[in-house]
Design a protein around this motif. Structure first.
Motif, PDB file in Angstrom:
ATOM      1  N   ALA A 199       0.990  -1.289  -0.029  1.00 32.06           N
ATOM      2  CA  ALA A 199      -0.023  -0.066   0.035  1.00 32.06           C
ATOM      3  C   ALA A 199       0.848   1.267  -0.081  1.00 32.06           C
ATOM      4  CB  ALA A 199      -0.982   0.106   1.259  1.00 32.06           C
ATOM      5  N   MET A 200       1.962   1.297   0.895  1.00 32.87           N
ATOM      6  CA  MET A 200       2.854   2.257   0.831  1.00 32.87           C
ATOM      7  C   MET A 200       3.570   2.741  -0.613  1.00 32.87           C
ATOM      8  SD  MET A 200       4.566   2.351   4.592  1.00 32.87           S
ATOM      9  CE  MET A 200       3.438   2.434   5.862  1.00 32.87           C
ATOM     10  N   ALA A 201       3.769   1.754  -1.328  1.00 35.88           N
ATOM     11  CA  ALA A 201       4.568   1.545  -2.560  1.00 35.88           C
ATOM     12  C   ALA A 201       3.557   2.340  -3.396  1.00 35.88           C
ATOM     13  CB  ALA A 201       4.910   0.409  -3.033  1.00 35.88           C
ATOM     14  N   VAL A 202       2.403   2.097  -3.374  1.00 36.31           N
ATOM     15  CA  VAL A 202       1.228   2.694  -4.268  1.00 36.31           C
ATOM     16  C   VAL A 202       1.003   4.183  -3.883  1.00 36.31           C
ATOM     17  CG1 VAL A 202      -1.326   2.613  -4.853  1.00 36.31           C
ATOM     18  CG2 VAL A 202      -0.025   0.468  -4.584  1.00 36.31           C
ATOM     19  N   CYS A 203       0.726   4.222  -2.728  1.00 38.83           N
ATOM     20  CA  CYS A 203       0.618   5.680  -2.030  1.00 38.83           C
ATOM     21  C   CYS A 203       1.822   6.630  -2.414  1.00 38.83           C
ATOM     22  CB  CYS A 203       0.251   5.883  -0.570  1.00 38.83           C
ATOM     23  SG  CYS A 203      -1.297   5.070  -0.308  1.00 38.83           S
ATOM     24  N   ARG A 206       9.752   2.835  25.821  1.00 41.84           N
ATOM     25  CA  ARG A 206       9.210   2.213  24.694  1.00 41.84           C
ATOM     26  C   ARG A 206       9.508   3.379  23.619  1.00 41.84           C
ATOM     27  NH1 ARG A 206       2.880   3.000  24.429  1.00 41.84           N
ATOM     28  NH2 ARG A 206       3.490   4.927  24.011  1.00 41.84           N
ATOM     29  N   VAL A 207       9.912   3.045  22.515  1.00 41.00           N
ATOM     30  CA  VAL A 207       9.940   3.778  21.239  1.00 41.00           C
ATOM     31  C   VAL A 207       9.101   3.246  20.161  1.00 41.00           C
ATOM     32  CG1 VAL A 207      11.610   4.772  19.780  1.00 41.00           C
ATOM     33  CG2 VAL A 207      12.481   4.127  22.025  1.00 41.00           C
ATOM     34  N   ARG A 208       8.386   4.108  19.627  1.00 37.39           N
ATOM     35  CA  ARG A 208       7.360   3.613  18.518  1.00 37.39           C
ATOM     36  C   ARG A 208       7.538   4.608  17.608  1.00 37.39           C
ATOM     37  NH1 ARG A 208       1.556   4.283  20.979  1.00 37.39           N
ATOM     38  NH2 ARG A 208       2.333   2.182  21.850  1.00 37.39           N
ATOM     39  N   ALA A 209       7.775   4.030  16.397  1.00 34.68           N
ATOM     40  CA  ALA A 209       8.352   4.797  15.036  1.00 34.68           C
ATOM     41  C   ALA A 209       7.486   4.243  13.808  1.00 34.68           C
ATOM     42  CB  ALA A 209       9.760   5.012  15.067  1.00 34.68           C
ATOM     43  N   GLY A 210       7.055   5.134  13.077  1.00 34.69           N
ATOM     44  CA  GLY A 210       6.273   4.632  11.908  1.00 34.69           C
ATOM     45  C   GLY A 210       6.186   5.616  10.813  1.00 34.69           C
ATOM     46  N   VAL A 211       5.626   5.333   9.761  1.00 38.22           N
ATOM     47  CA  VAL A 211       5.275   6.488   8.703  1.00 38.22           C
ATOM     48  C   VAL A 211       3.707   6.105   8.418  1.00 38.22           C
ATOM     49  CG1 VAL A 211       7.555   6.285   7.661  1.00 38.22           C
ATOM     50  CG2 VAL A 211       6.145   4.488   6.824  1.00 38.22           C
ATOM     51  N   ARG A 212       3.038   7.108   7.902  1.00 40.67           N
ATOM     52  CA  ARG A 212       1.815   7.282   7.360  1.00 40.67           C
ATOM     53  C   ARG A 212       1.706   7.885   5.922  1.00 40.67           C
ATOM     54  NH1 ARG A 212       1.321  11.077  11.222  1.00 40.67           N
ATOM     55  NH2 ARG A 212       0.365   9.445  12.920  1.00 40.67           N
ATOM     56  N   THR A 213       1.164   7.507   5.114  1.00 37.46           N
ATOM     57  CA  THR A 213       1.098   8.149   3.620  1.00 37.46           C
ATOM     58  C   THR A 213      -0.106   8.958   3.678  1.00 37.46           C
ATOM     59  OG1 THR A 213      -0.493   6.351   2.683  1.00 37.46           O
ATOM     60  CG2 THR A 213       2.041   5.785   2.865  1.00 37.46           C
ATOM     61  N   ALA A 214      -0.045   9.715   2.793  1.00 36.30           N
ATOM     62  CA  ALA A 214      -1.084  10.675   2.161  1.00 36.30           C
ATOM     63  C   ALA A 214      -1.997   9.761   1.593  1.00 36.30           C
ATOM     64  CB  ALA A 214      -0.478  11.959   1.236  1.00 36.30           C
ATOM     65  N   GLN A 215      -3.195  10.486   1.492  1.00 36.81           N
ATOM     66  CA  GLN A 215      -4.425   9.813   0.632  1.00 36.81           C
ATOM     67  C   GLN A 215      -4.148   9.904  -0.910  1.00 36.81           C
ATOM     68  OE1 GLN A 215      -8.252  10.713   1.321  1.00 36.81           O
ATOM     69  NE2 GLN A 215      -8.164   9.939   3.650  1.00 36.81           N
ATOM     70  N   TRP A 216      -4.473   8.733  -1.520  1.00 38.48           N
ATOM     71  CA  TRP A 216      -4.242   8.737  -2.923  1.00 38.48           C
ATOM     72  C   TRP A 216      -5.632   7.996  -3.467  1.00 38.48           C
ATOM     73  CZ3 TRP A 216      -3.733   4.283  -6.119  1.00 38.48           C
ATOM     74  CH2 TRP A 216      -3.765   4.748  -7.759  1.00 38.48           C
ATOM     75  N   HIS A 217      -6.597   8.654  -4.141  1.00 34.69           N
ATOM     76  CA  HIS A 217      -7.847   8.165  -4.390  1.00 34.69           C
ATOM     77  C   HIS A 217      -8.362   7.452  -3.249  1.00 34.69           C
ATOM     78  CE1 HIS A 217      -7.506   8.384  -8.860  1.00 34.69           C
ATOM     79  NE2 HIS A 217      -6.447   8.939  -8.527  1.00 34.69           N
ATOM     80  N   LEU A 241      -7.009   6.189  -0.627  1.00 36.34           N
ATOM     81  CA  LEU A 241      -6.274   5.033  -0.082  1.00 36.34           C
ATOM     82  C   LEU A 241      -5.101   5.823   0.845  1.00 36.34           C
ATOM     83  CD1 LEU A 241      -5.880   2.263  -2.965  1.00 36.34           C
ATOM     84  CD2 LEU A 241      -6.976   1.973  -0.800  1.00 36.34           C
ATOM     85  N   SER A 242      -4.879   5.202   2.091  1.00 37.09           N
ATOM     86  CA  SER A 242      -3.764   5.502   2.880  1.00 37.09           C
ATOM     87  C   SER A 242      -3.157   4.178   3.635  1.00 37.09           C
ATOM     88  CB  SER A 242      -4.029   6.833   3.598  1.00 37.09           C
ATOM     89  OG  SER A 242      -5.107   6.338   4.685  1.00 37.09           O
TER      90      SER A 242
END
Length: 429
Positions: free
Chosen positions: A19-23, A84-95, A97-98
């Motif tokens: 999903a991230m690759a698409v977004c 505790r260390v919490r790390a991540g990425v979130r994508t912008a919406q595309w059509h 999808l996120s």
């Protein structure tokens, strides 16, 4: 290696990565409708997907905690220093999808003078924060219009006040569900949602025999409507079929109402009430029918809000109403003596005071919270004990908050005297 665990983790990682690759490749198309990302990554699965001027938004939050436990009947006192260390990425919406991909690491700092439930240190009281590195969330969300959304993958899910379903964010490791979640809002004040989950990733981590509940058949159905001036009405049905914990399999149907009314002179009336019926379900070998009741009126005057509550979880001497997916630390006292409801049931009569103290180190107000509980058995009337607690939260900056918390359980006929203390610092970037 646990093949089932490996395959499940690989499947979720693949979903998130694809999903991230698409977004990533297409997110520029969403920039025209961009808005800031959610401020709380841990609750990302709870909120509608946000768009961002950037194709990908990284985030990091960390929490240091010092926790002590002194418990009668256990020779040693526990002292746990964890990060505790919490790390991540979130994508912008595309059509519509996120996606979100989030990892989490819990590490011990200093001596191992506590039972983290997997380290074998049974001479010490339990502090259920085992060291681990886990895939915390990995999900794809589709939101073609504002009124409709669907999410699939590993996600934190919090429903209502988390009495029945929550992510247990108090502990260092979240509770997450591998699930499909769909929601629709037919009107501005109405929401219908459904969740199907096949796996529960519990706070104890994958090294614990009870850290992962596999092959679950969980169905969560909830509807809510906000009606002025009454408040929010919720109706729900939760079906839990748990092969890893058969005695906790159940079907629960309930109704909940919450609201507040200004009564003049700077005074606000708060209220919450809930009624539910729980029966055996799925692989549970027992046969039972238990009731749940909550009545909680409150009064707010200026910076102070006082609530008194009566919560009743019934039991028949062999079984009792249970809430295995709840954020249990938030209920029935902070010393966690009633994570499992006693077979003779639980009656909790309590008072809760919250006082916004005003700015201390930054413009955000510090908050003081005080609690007192009186616990009894619903079936026999036995006096279980009492509990007293205090919690001070002091924001340091927009990204940093500190807290000090204390709780003492004074046992009578259930469990043993227990005193807990916490010092925490939270960082969000």
């Amino acid at each position: 290696m646990d093949t089932t665990h490996f395959c499940s983790t690989r499947r979720l990682a693949t979903i998130g990565s694809a999903a991230m690759a698409v977004c990533l490749s297409q997110a520029a198309a969403a920039q025209s409708s961009a808005s800031p990302p959610p401020a709380a990554p841990a609750a990302a699965a709870q909120a509608p997907a946000a768009t961002s001027p950037d194709p990908v938004t990284p985030y990091v939050n960390a929490r240091y905690r010092l926790e002590t436990v002194d418990q009668d009947g256990i020779a040693e006192s526990a002292l746990a220093s964890t990060l505790r260390v919490r790390a991540g990425v979130r994508t912008a919406q595309w059509h519509g999808l996120s996606a979100v991909l989030e990892g989490e690491a819990i590490v011990r700092l200093g001596r191992e003078d506590y039972n983290d439930t997997v380290n074998g240190r049974t001479a010490f009281p339990v502090v259920a924060d085992p060291s681990d590195i886990v895939l915390n969330q990995a999900f794809v969300r589709w939101q073609p219009v504002q009124q409709v959304e669907a999410t699939v993958g590993r996600q934190a899910i919090n429903l209502d006040n988390q009495r029945w379903v929550g992510s247990v964010d108090w502990r260092q490791n979240d509770q997450t569900l591998d699930a499909v979640r769909a929601a629709v809002s037919p009107s501005r004040n109405t929401r219908l949602e459904y969740v199907h989950s096949w796996r529960v990733n519990r706070i104890f981590g994958p090294d614990s025999p009870q850290g992962i509940w596999r092959d679950t058949d969980i169905h969560l159905l909830r509807g809510s409507v906000t009606l002025a001036p009454v408040g929010t009405l919720s109706a729900y049905g939760y079906w839990l079929d748990l092969p890893s914990a058969p005695a906790l399999s159940s079907r629960t149907l309930g109704l909940r109402v919450t609201g507040q009314q200004a009564v003049g002179g700077g005074v606000t009336l708060h209220y919450a009430a809930e009624l539910a019926r729980q029966r055996d379900h799925g692989v549970n070998p027992a046969r039972f029918s238990h009731d749940y009741l909550l009545i909680e009126p409150g009064l707010g005057v200026g910076p102070v809000t006082v609530r008194v509550g009566y919560e009743r979880l019934s039991g028949d001497g062999s079984t009792a109403l249970q809430t295995p997916l709840a954020t249990l630390h938030a209920f029935n006292g902070w010393t966690d003596r009633f994570l499992t409801t006693p077979v003779n049931g639980l009656r909790d009569l309590y008072a809760d005071v919250q006082w916004r103290l005003g700015p201390v180190l930054t413009s955000a107000p510090a908050t003081l919270r005080l609690q007192v509980h009186d616990f009894n058995a619903t079936r026999t009337g036995t006096d279980y004990g009492r509990e007293y607690g205090a919690w001070l939260i002091v924001p340091v900056s927009r990204q940093i908050s500190s807290s000090v918390k204390f709780s003492h359980y004074d046992a009578d006929a259930f469990a043993t005297d227990t005193t807990k203390f916490w010092f925490s610092v939270d960082f969000r970037f």
